[in-house]
Design a protein around this motif. Structure first.
Motif, short mmCIF file in Angstrom:
data_model
loop_
_atom_site.label_atom_id
_atom_site.label_comp_id
_atom_site.label_asym_id
_atom_site.label_seq_id
_atom_site.Cartn_x
_atom_site.Cartn_y
_atom_site.Cartn_z
N ALA A 209 0.82 -1.22 0.00
CA ALA A 209 0.00 0.00 0.00
C ALA A 209 0.85 1.26 0.00
O ALA A 209 0.42 2.31 -0.50
N GLY A 210 2.04 1.19 0.57
CA GLY A 210 2.87 2.39 0.71
C GLY A 210 3.65 2.74 -0.54
O GLY A 210 4.88 2.79 -0.53
N VAL A 211 2.96 2.99 -1.62
CA VAL A 211 3.60 3.31 -2.88
C VAL A 211 4.21 4.70 -2.85
O VAL A 211 3.75 5.58 -2.11
N ASP A 212 5.25 4.89 -3.64
CA ASP A 212 5.80 6.23 -3.88
C ASP A 212 4.91 6.87 -4.94
O ASP A 212 4.95 6.48 -6.11
N GLU A 213 4.09 7.84 -4.53
CA GLU A 213 3.10 8.39 -5.45
C GLU A 213 3.70 9.08 -6.65
O GLU A 213 3.09 9.12 -7.73
N GLU A 214 4.91 9.62 -6.51
CA GLU A 214 5.54 10.28 -7.65
C GLU A 214 5.87 9.25 -8.74
O GLU A 214 5.60 9.47 -9.93
N ILE A 215 6.45 8.14 -8.33
CA ILE A 215 6.84 7.10 -9.29
C ILE A 215 5.63 6.38 -9.84
O ILE A 215 5.48 6.20 -11.06
N TRP A 216 4.71 5.97 -8.95
CA TRP A 216 3.59 5.13 -9.40
C TRP A 216 2.56 5.90 -10.21
O TRP A 216 1.95 5.34 -11.13
N THR A 217 2.36 7.16 -9.91
CA THR A 217 1.45 7.95 -10.74
C THR A 217 1.94 7.99 -12.18
O THR A 217 1.15 7.82 -13.12
N ARG A 218 3.24 8.19 -12.36
CA ARG A 218 3.78 8.22 -13.72
C ARG A 218 3.68 6.85 -14.39
O ARG A 218 3.41 6.75 -15.59
#
Length: 274
Positions: A209-218
């Protein structure tokens, strides 16, 4: 063989450690503080020089950075350049948008951890894991064979070959959708005050659940049609469960659960055959 690794985070750092274990002396490139630590701890043999001085360059950078870097960097004529990004179609299109002097191969190691950074890199991270290599008409088979040899030395248990489009469709389901579901799952109010009420199922559902939102959004934006399609499909599959629960329809719920169980058993048999 001179090997360079651009990006010494979890994946790049683990690649360097695996190569070192196999007897190679990869050189690294990253931010000064990361590179200094990588050299001091022996993760890489030395700081990398100009990329044009290497036979093989592994690119372990976020997708947009990786594309820009490969597009703008001067590599040795005939050098093998392989990226480790989690999407392949967008990168392949960018690379082949103009003639290149290097031999590009899209790659994706199917392993990772819920933590990131050089300090979490492991020389055993790839042991027994699958490496996906994508092919298109421009792919050089000699480069593929060289990489297969290196990946085997690094500990990968199997190497899968496919097109970039096939990879992106599958990854949308097996990885990207799973991260969306886990990230959404922890938003329930029931997640508060749970100590003592959790077992393995909760750990399985929340581990990523603890994704890096900067990386995963892209990653999602670069694979938008496939991820959207998989999330829509999941919602379609969840709706009948909700309908059965709202209606108190025990037989319908039992049939849905049976259908899912049989599907899972079929997938387990397929994995054993493969």
């Amino acid at each position: 063989m001179k090997i360079m690794i651009a990006g010494l985070g979890l994946i790049g750092g683990s690649a360097a450690k695996a190569l070192r274990r196999a007897g190679f002396a990869p050189e690294g490139w990253d931010r000064p503080d990361v590179l200094k630590r990588a050299v001091e701890t022996g993760v890489v043999a030395a700081p990398a020089g100009e990329p044009s001085g290497y036979d093989v360059v592994f690119v372990a950078l976020p997708p947009d950075v990786a594309m820009d870097w490969m597009d703008q960097t001067a590599f040795r004529e005939g050098a093998i350049v392989a990226d480790f990004c989690g999407i392949k179609g967008a990168i392949e299109r960018r690379i082949y948008s103009k003639p290149r002097s290097f031999r590009y191969v899209g790659c994706h190691p199917m392993t990772g951890r819920e933590v990131s950074g050089l300090d979490n890199a492991l020389e055993t991270l790839f042991d027994g894991a699958s490496m996906i290599m994508t092919h298109c008409p421009q792919t050089d088979e000699g480069a593929v064979h060289t990489l297969e040899w290196l990946y085997t030395a690094m500990g990968f248990g199997q190497i899968k070959h496919c097109t970039a489009a096939y990879h992106d469709d599958k990854i949308a389901y097996t990885s990207q959708l799973a991260h969306v579901v886990s990230n959404a799952y922890v938003k329930s109010a029931a997640a508060d005050g749970f100590p003592g009420f959790t077992g393995g199922s909760f750990q399985d559902m929340t581990r990523i659940a603890g994704v890096d939102e900067e990386i995963w959004t892209r990653l999602y934006m670069l694979n938008l049609p496939a991820v959207t399609r998989e999330l829509e499909t999941l919602i379609e599959h969840l709706t009948p469960y909700l309908d059965a629960l709202r209606a108190g329809d025990e037989e319908k719920l039992k049939a849905l659960l049976r259908e899912g169980r049989l599907r899972k058993e079929g997938l387990d048999r397929e994995r054993k055959i493969l």
